[in-house]
Write an enzyme that holds these catalytic residues in place. Structure first.
Site, PDB file in Angstrom:
ATOM      1  N   LYS A 101       0.852  -1.200   0.000  1.00 16.27           N
ATOM      2  CA  LYS A 101       0.000   0.000   0.000  1.00 16.27           C
ATOM      3  C   LYS A 101       0.881   1.241   0.000  1.00 16.27           C
ATOM      4  O   LYS A 101       1.502   1.592   0.989  1.00 16.27           O
ATOM      5  CB  LYS A 101      -0.931   0.057   1.213  1.00 16.27           C
ATOM      6  CG  LYS A 101      -2.008   1.137   0.975  1.00 16.27           C
ATOM      7  CD  LYS A 101      -2.609   1.738   2.199  1.00 16.27           C
ATOM      8  CE  LYS A 101      -1.932   2.939   2.769  1.00 16.27           C
ATOM      9  NZ  LYS A 101      -1.794   4.118   1.906  1.00 16.27           N
ATOM     10  N   GLU A 159      10.222  16.213  14.710  1.00 13.19           N
ATOM     11  CA  GLU A 159      10.630  15.965  13.320  1.00 13.19           C
ATOM     12  C   GLU A 159       9.911  16.978  12.425  1.00 13.19           C
ATOM     13  O   GLU A 159       8.680  16.988  12.358  1.00 13.19           O
ATOM     14  CB  GLU A 159      10.251  14.539  12.896  1.00 13.19           C
ATOM     15  CG  GLU A 159      10.759  14.202  11.503  1.00 13.19           C
ATOM     16  CD  GLU A 159      10.349  12.807  11.030  1.00 13.19           C
ATOM     17  OE1 GLU A 159       9.193  12.413  11.243  1.00 13.19           O
ATOM     18  OE2 GLU A 159      11.204  12.132  10.425  1.00 13.19           O
TER      19      GLU A 159
HETATM   20  P1  NAD Z   1       2.520   8.466   7.538  1.00 14.50           P
HETATM   21  O1  NAD Z   1       2.746   7.726   8.802  1.00 14.50           O
HETATM   22  O2  NAD Z   1       1.520   9.553   7.531  1.00 14.50           O
HETATM   23  O3  NAD Z   1       2.037   7.447   6.386  1.00 14.50           O
HETATM   24  C1  NAD Z   1       2.770   6.292   6.074  1.00 14.50           C
HETATM   25  C2  NAD Z   1       1.826   5.254   5.491  1.00 14.50           C
HETATM   26  O4  NAD Z   1       0.884   4.887   6.493  1.00 14.50           O
HETATM   27  C3  NAD Z   1       1.022   5.750   4.287  1.00 14.50           C
HETATM   28  O5  NAD Z   1       0.897   4.717   3.356  1.00 14.50           O
HETATM   29  C4  NAD Z   1      -0.318   6.087   4.908  1.00 14.50           C
HETATM   30  O6  NAD Z   1      -1.389   6.007   3.998  1.00 14.50           O
HETATM   31  C5  NAD Z   1      -0.426   5.014   5.969  1.00 14.50           C
HETATM   32  N1  NAD Z   1      -1.350   5.376   7.050  1.00 14.50           N
HETATM   33  C6  NAD Z   1      -1.709   6.619   7.468  1.00 14.50           C
HETATM   34  N2  NAD Z   1      -2.614   6.539   8.454  1.00 14.50           N
HETATM   35  C7  NAD Z   1      -2.832   5.219   8.676  1.00 14.50           C
HETATM   36  C8  NAD Z   1      -3.657   4.496   9.570  1.00 14.50           C
HETATM   37  N3  NAD Z   1      -4.494   5.109  10.418  1.00 14.50           N
HETATM   38  N4  NAD Z   1      -3.609   3.134   9.545  1.00 14.50           N
HETATM   39  C9  NAD Z   1      -2.784   2.492   8.676  1.00 14.50           C
HETATM   40  N5  NAD Z   1      -1.999   3.133   7.786  1.00 14.50           N
HETATM   41  C10 NAD Z   1      -2.022   4.472   7.792  1.00 14.50           C
HETATM   42  O7  NAD Z   1       3.946   8.941   7.048  1.00 14.50           O
HETATM   43  P2  NAD Z   1       4.309   9.819   5.769  1.00 14.50           P
HETATM   44  O8  NAD Z   1       3.882  11.214   6.028  1.00 14.50           O
HETATM   45  O9  NAD Z   1       3.812   9.128   4.541  1.00 14.50           O
HETATM   46  O10 NAD Z   1       5.913   9.716   5.742  1.00 14.50           O
HETATM   47  C11 NAD Z   1       6.741  10.509   6.521  1.00 14.50           C
HETATM   48  C12 NAD Z   1       7.265   9.744   7.714  1.00 14.50           C
HETATM   49  O11 NAD Z   1       7.927   8.563   7.280  1.00 14.50           O
HETATM   50  C13 NAD Z   1       8.313  10.538   8.488  1.00 14.50           C
HETATM   51  O12 NAD Z   1       8.062  10.446   9.857  1.00 14.50           O
HETATM   52  C14 NAD Z   1       9.616   9.835   8.119  1.00 14.50           C
HETATM   53  O13 NAD Z   1      10.635   9.981   9.071  1.00 14.50           O
HETATM   54  C15 NAD Z   1       9.162   8.429   7.976  1.00 14.50           C
HETATM   55  N6  NAD Z   1      10.126   7.640   7.177  1.00 14.50           N
HETATM   56  C16 NAD Z   1      10.932   6.747   7.829  1.00 14.50           C
HETATM   57  C17 NAD Z   1      11.884   6.018   7.108  1.00 14.50           C
HETATM   58  C18 NAD Z   1      12.797   5.029   7.798  1.00 14.50           C
HETATM   59  O14 NAD Z   1      13.455   4.265   7.115  1.00 14.50           O
HETATM   60  N7  NAD Z   1      12.862   5.022   9.116  1.00 14.50           N
HETATM   61  C19 NAD Z   1      12.004   6.197   5.726  1.00 14.50           C
HETATM   62  C20 NAD Z   1      11.162   7.115   5.097  1.00 14.50           C
HETATM   63  C21 NAD Z   1      10.221   7.832   5.841  1.00 14.50           C
END
Ligand code: NAD
Length: 509
Positions: free
Chosen positions: A201, A411
């Protein structure tokens, strides 16, 4: 940046024309990819993705809901039990995944454009880093498949104990928008290589490259049902994956907040395995004896501003010995001229747009907080290029930050660097570790003993020394503390977490 030569100008025009004509030829896949084909979603719902560099709609994408997740899980489970992939010989599985990597490579330009348009990332980064790394990742895991051996235990001679690694079953991969194709590869590479069926997803903000990857995997020979791509919203598609009773594992990359939800979904459903890769607030520690200010400055800016700071390992806190602060800060400000903000489709752009309006406003809110809490703004701090309709923020540096300010604790996920000074090694380590996160850290020093002392003392999953780096495909990447849970991407350690151990114990006659 210097003055551009006429030849360079002409080349850039030609390059720009080529890119724009390639954009006009793009054909977006917008349906869900389930059981080896593109299909309409059951509820008929959709959502619109936007080009954040123009603020204009880009594509209308199918929004998967619980029913579509159920359908994909059914296909994935059936493929897994039939063994079309899970029981395929390692050598054959390797061949298919290598072909998949080759196809991704052939389509580098197309995939790079999709990520550039949907995420506002500079095309140069997409085509020279994101997609080549995506290819490398799939290839690396493919090549590992037939080189991994199981174990025989050290039992008495009348017993035989086999310790086997088996694929887990059906794996849900839920990923973010900041490196759309690459984050997908970090999950599906090891998950598929280990023999699992996968539901991917993508973030609702960036679905296009993932959908194309699904199609190319099919073309390469990944059997039907083994790799499904389910675009959709987090609260619907993401939650349905998290709570599903027949998904055996969820590999998540995203915010710490949603990571916590994934753990609760597992607790409320079938105790599926969860691995989390979450946010960061990474320190860059520069000791008084650090070598070559110029080289440090280049690395510090890469760490802070690469990918617009929308990077989990973004080195957003520069923790610097007070004796070096002024010369390094001068150099950072000077070198920021080499970070032009602009149209992501322009190959000279190094800072594209923020992912969307809401996120841009969040980042601007942090800049406001920095100003109101008494940090000193020494560079940037504004939204720029508003006339394009896009969401651009210029690289921003705050001096005189203390580690308890909001900009040093949370962050930001934008191009905002906070400068904090120290006077002793002990103080530097204490400031660096004074965060809930622990994803990455850098240390700059010439003293080899200090390198070992400090890198061991820093509480982070990756510590880079005299550079900014996340390592390469051979090194695991993941976080300490609230930056992750159990998970590592890349390397053989990533592969192992998509398998489970089975003991077969035999009594010998
Ligand atoms: P996010 O947590 O908003 O979303 C990530 C994924 O989770 C998306 O596919 C989203 O649709 C899904 N999601 C959102 N709400 C959900 C829910 N209630 N239930 C299940 N799934 C849900 O994150 P983002 O804004 O897409 O990405 C940014 C974040 O990702 C930052 O915090 C960044 O640090 C982190 N990140 C971490 C790494 C790593 O390797 N540690 C790498 C890239 C990004």
């Amino acid at each position: 940046m210097g003055v551009k030569s006429p030849e360079r100008e002409i080349m850039n025009h030609t390059e720009n024309d080529k890119i724009r004509s390639a954009v006009s030829r793009l054909d977006f896949r917008t349906q869900a990819f389930i059981d080896g084909k593109f299909v309409d979603v059951a509820c008929g719902k959709s959502f619109v993705t936007e080009n954040p560099a123009t603020g204009k709609p880009l594509a209308e994408i199918a929004a998967c809901d619980k029913e579509d997740i159920d359908r994909a899980v059914e296909a994935a489970r059936s493929a897994f039990e039939k063994g079309s992939w899970s029981k395929m010989s390692p050598d054959d599985r390797k061949k298919v995944l290598l072909k998949f990597a080759d196809l991704l490579e052939t389509h580098t330009d197309e995939l790079a454009l999709l990520d550039c348009l949907e995420a506002g990332k500079p095309i140069q980064d997409c085509s020279t880093f994101d997609i080549p790394e995506t290819v490398k990742c799939i290839r690396w895991h493919a090549e590992a498949i037939d080189k991994l051996y199981d174990h025989v235990s050290t039992t008495s001679s009348d017993n035989l104990g086999l310790i086997l690694r088996e694929p887990i079953g059906v794996v849900g991969a839920v990923i973010p928008w900041n490196f759309p194709a690459l984050m997908a590869a970090w999950k599906i590479g090891p998950a598929l290589a280990a023999g699992n069926s996968v539901l991917l997803k993508p973030s609702e903000l960036t679905s296009l490259s993932a959908l194309r990857m699904g199609e190319l995997a099919g073309e390469a020979g990944v059997p039907q049902g083994v790799f499904n791509v389910l675009p959709g919203l987090g609260e619907t598609a993401g939650q349905a994956i998290g709570l599903h009773m027949d998904i055996d594992m969820v590999a998540f990359t995203g915010s710490t907040e949603v990571g916590r939800l994934c753990l609760s979904y597992a607790a409320k459903s079938n105790l599926k395995r969860i691995i989390l890769e979450c946010g960061g607030k990474s320190p860059q520690v520069v000791m008084a004896d650090a070598p070559e200010i110029d080289r440090i400055a280049v690395n510090v800016l890469n760490s802070a501003f690469w990918n617009m700071g929308e990077n989990c390992s973004c080195g957003s806190r520069l923790i610097i010995h007070e004796s070096l602060k002024d010369p390094l800060l001068d150099r950072l400000i000077e070198l920021c001229k080499e970070w032009p903000v602009g149209d992501p489709l322009n190959p000279e752009t190094r800072v594209g747009s923020m992912i969307g309006k809401a996120h841009m406003e969040k980042v601007l809110g942090y800049i406001e907080a920095g100003n109101s809490e008494g940090a000193q703004l020494v560079l940037g701090g504004r939204r720029v290029l508003e006339e394009t309709g896009g969401y651009f923020i210029e690289p921003t540096i705050f001096d005189k930050v203390s580690n308890d300010m909001k900009i040093a604790r949370e962050e930001i996920f934008g191009p905002v660097l906070s400068v904090i000074t120290f006077t002793s090694e002990e103080q530097a380590i204490s400031i660096a570790n004074d965060t809930n996160y622990g994803l990455a850290a850098s240390v700059y020093t010439q003293d080899v003993n200090a390198v070992h002392r400090i890198s061991r003392a820093l509480k982070a999953g990756t510590v880079s020394v005299n550079c900014f780096s996340e390592g390469d495909m051979t090194t695991p990447f993941g976080g300490f503390k609230e930056s992750g849970f159990f998970g590592r991407d890349k390397s053989i350690w990533a592969h192992e977490q998509y398998t489970q151990l089975k003991t077969v114990w035999m009594q010998l006659d």
